[in-house]
Design a protein around this motif. Structure first.
Motif, PDB file in Angstrom:
ATOM      1  N   LYS A   1      29.827 -27.492 -13.347  1.00 54.78           N
ATOM      2  CA  LYS A   1      30.318 -28.000 -12.062  1.00 54.78           C
ATOM      3  C   LYS A   1      29.215 -28.754 -11.324  1.00 54.78           C
ATOM      4  O   LYS A   1      29.445 -29.844 -10.794  1.00 54.78           O
ATOM      5  CB  LYS A   1      30.822 -26.845 -11.201  1.00 54.78           C
ATOM      6  N   GLN A   2      28.006 -28.193 -11.310  1.00 54.38           N
ATOM      7  CA  GLN A   2      26.885 -28.862 -10.661  1.00 54.38           C
ATOM      8  C   GLN A   2      26.542 -30.168 -11.360  1.00 54.38           C
ATOM      9  O   GLN A   2      26.259 -31.179 -10.717  1.00 54.38           O
ATOM     10  CB  GLN A   2      25.662 -27.941 -10.633  1.00 54.38           C
ATOM     11  N   ASP A   3      26.574 -30.153 -12.688  1.00 57.44           N
ATOM     12  CA  ASP A   3      26.287 -31.358 -13.466  1.00 57.44           C
ATOM     13  C   ASP A   3      27.317 -32.447 -13.175  1.00 57.44           C
ATOM     14  O   ASP A   3      26.974 -33.608 -12.980  1.00 57.44           O
ATOM     15  CB  ASP A   3      26.267 -31.018 -14.948  1.00 57.44           C
ATOM     16  N   LEU A   4      28.574 -32.053 -13.118  1.00 57.35           N
ATOM     17  CA  LEU A   4      29.636 -33.014 -12.838  1.00 57.35           C
ATOM     18  C   LEU A   4      29.503 -33.592 -11.440  1.00 57.35           C
ATOM     19  O   LEU A   4      29.660 -34.801 -11.247  1.00 57.35           O
ATOM     20  CB  LEU A   4      31.001 -32.345 -13.012  1.00 57.35           C
ATOM     21  N   SER A   5      29.192 -32.757 -10.466  1.00 56.48           N
ATOM     22  CA  SER A   5      29.047 -33.265  -9.100  1.00 56.48           C
ATOM     23  C   SER A   5      27.839 -34.197  -9.001  1.00 56.48           C
ATOM     24  O   SER A   5      27.874 -35.198  -8.281  1.00 56.48           O
ATOM     25  CB  SER A   5      28.946 -32.120  -8.094  1.00 56.48           C
ATOM     26  N   ALA A   6      26.765 -33.892  -9.734  1.00 59.03           N
ATOM     27  CA  ALA A   6      25.595 -34.770  -9.738  1.00 59.03           C
ATOM     28  C   ALA A   6      25.932 -36.119 -10.367  1.00 59.03           C
ATOM     29  O   ALA A   6      25.519 -37.171  -9.870  1.00 59.03           O
ATOM     30  CB  ALA A   6      24.440 -34.116 -10.482  1.00 59.03           C
ATOM     31  N   LYS A   7      26.694 -36.094 -11.453  1.00 57.15           N
ATOM     32  CA  LYS A   7      27.104 -37.345 -12.100  1.00 57.15           C
ATOM     33  C   LYS A   7      28.004 -38.167 -11.186  1.00 57.15           C
ATOM     34  O   LYS A   7      27.876 -39.388 -11.102  1.00 57.15           O
ATOM     35  CB  LYS A   7      27.833 -37.048 -13.407  1.00 57.15           C
TER      36      LYS A   7
ATOM     37  N   GLU B   1      28.682 -42.796  -7.591  1.00 52.29           N
ATOM     38  CA  GLU B   1      29.023 -43.337  -6.267  1.00 52.29           C
ATOM     39  C   GLU B   1      27.865 -44.155  -5.708  1.00 52.29           C
ATOM     40  O   GLU B   1      28.077 -45.233  -5.152  1.00 52.29           O
ATOM     41  CB  GLU B   1      29.378 -42.191  -5.315  1.00 52.29           C
ATOM     42  N   GLU B   2      26.642 -43.676  -5.880  1.00 53.29           N
ATOM     43  CA  GLU B   2      25.475 -44.427  -5.412  1.00 53.29           C
ATOM     44  C   GLU B   2      25.342 -45.749  -6.169  1.00 53.29           C
ATOM     45  O   GLU B   2      25.032 -46.783  -5.575  1.00 53.29           O
ATOM     46  CB  GLU B   2      24.207 -43.594  -5.585  1.00 53.29           C
ATOM     47  N   GLU B   3      25.603 -45.704  -7.463  1.00 50.09           N
ATOM     48  CA  GLU B   3      25.534 -46.930  -8.259  1.00 50.09           C
ATOM     49  C   GLU B   3      26.613 -47.930  -7.826  1.00 50.09           C
ATOM     50  O   GLU B   3      26.357 -49.129  -7.728  1.00 50.09           O
ATOM     51  CB  GLU B   3      25.695 -46.593  -9.740  1.00 50.09           C
ATOM     52  N   ARG B   4      27.790 -47.421  -7.526  1.00 49.44           N
ATOM     53  CA  ARG B   4      28.876 -48.292  -7.073  1.00 49.44           C
ATOM     54  C   ARG B   4      28.524 -48.936  -5.729  1.00 49.44           C
ATOM     55  O   ARG B   4      28.743 -50.135  -5.531  1.00 49.44           O
ATOM     56  CB  ARG B   4      30.166 -47.488  -6.945  1.00 49.44           C
TER      57      ARG B   4
END
Length: 89
Positions: A44-50, A55-58
């Motif tokens: 879950k933490q890994d998914l939220s980090a991804k 979002e930052e890249e977008r």
């Protein structure tokens, strides 16, 4: 027909909850082993980090595209947009 089914389902649910006291109710966390629960939390933490990185890249891509559009505007577009309100050098 739908009302009758809802009543039957409610009766089944009532019988199930009545058979298990509140203290003996088994939660999903209790059923899963500690290692499985830890793996799920890590995933879950890994998914939220991804998702946050995506979002930052977008946002960075949108800012870059905005700058490119501004840079590639023609003189006519710039004159229409800013007109006489631009600063004088």
């Amino acid at each position: 027909m739908g009302k009758k089914r809802k009543q039957q389902q409610q009766r089944v649910d009532d019988r199930f909850t009545a058979s298990l006291p509140k203290q003996e109710a088994v939660t999903l966390a209790d059923q899963l082993g500690g290692d499985v629960l830890a793996k799920l939390k890590a995933a879950k933490q890994d998914l939220s980090a991804k998702e946050q990185a995506a979002e930052e890249e977008r946002q960075a891509q949108l800012a870059f595209e905005r700058k490119q559009r501004e840079k590639n505007k023609s003189f006519e577009e710039l004159l229409n947009e800013y007109g006489d309100k631009g600063s004088k050098f």
